[in-house]
Design a protein around this motif. Structure first.
Motif: not given
Length: 116
Positions: A26-28, A50-53, A56-66, A77-79
């Motif tokens: 998810t880096k790019t 893994r995504v949940t963790r 929660e730690q702020g290492l991955l950003e979640e976006y809602t897509h329609v 996406e990786a943060r």
């Protein structure tokens, strides 16, 4: 992420090969759980845990897509930018660089434009 990242928790998460694979994938590109499952060759429940963790730690950003049919799903996406560990006489100095939250980035841009 609203609070300072805990280095020991981050290290424990990064010790997991699946979590590392998700961050690299998810880096790019923003990827859905289904895409992560296929790209990283892991089951959907493994991706979900893994995504949940990581979120929660702020290492991955979640976006809602329609999608055009109106179906909602998440993309990730990786943060995480960088982890730097320095050995000091007093112990370890750990710096964890994470991209700012997207909403915070927009606020900062507007404040800079206004001269705040």
């Amino acid at each position: 992420m609203t609070e300072e990242a805990d280095p020991s928790e981050i290290f424990a998460t990064l010790d997991d090969e699946y979590a590392r694979d998700i961050l690299v994938a998810t880096k790019t590109d923003r990827l859905s759980a289904k895409e992560l499952s296929e790209e990283c060759d892991m089951s959907r429940p493994t991706v979900s845990r893994r995504v949940t963790r990581l979120v929660e730690q702020g290492l991955l950003e979640e976006y809602t897509h329609v999608d055009p049919g109106g179906r909602h799903y998440s993309e990730y996406e990786a943060r995480l930018e960088r982890i730097e560990i320095l050995l000091q006489a007093e112990g370890f100095d750990v710096n964890i660089d994470i991209q700012p939250d997207p909403a915070d980035r927009i606020t900062t841009i507007f404040e800079e434009m206004r001269g705040d």
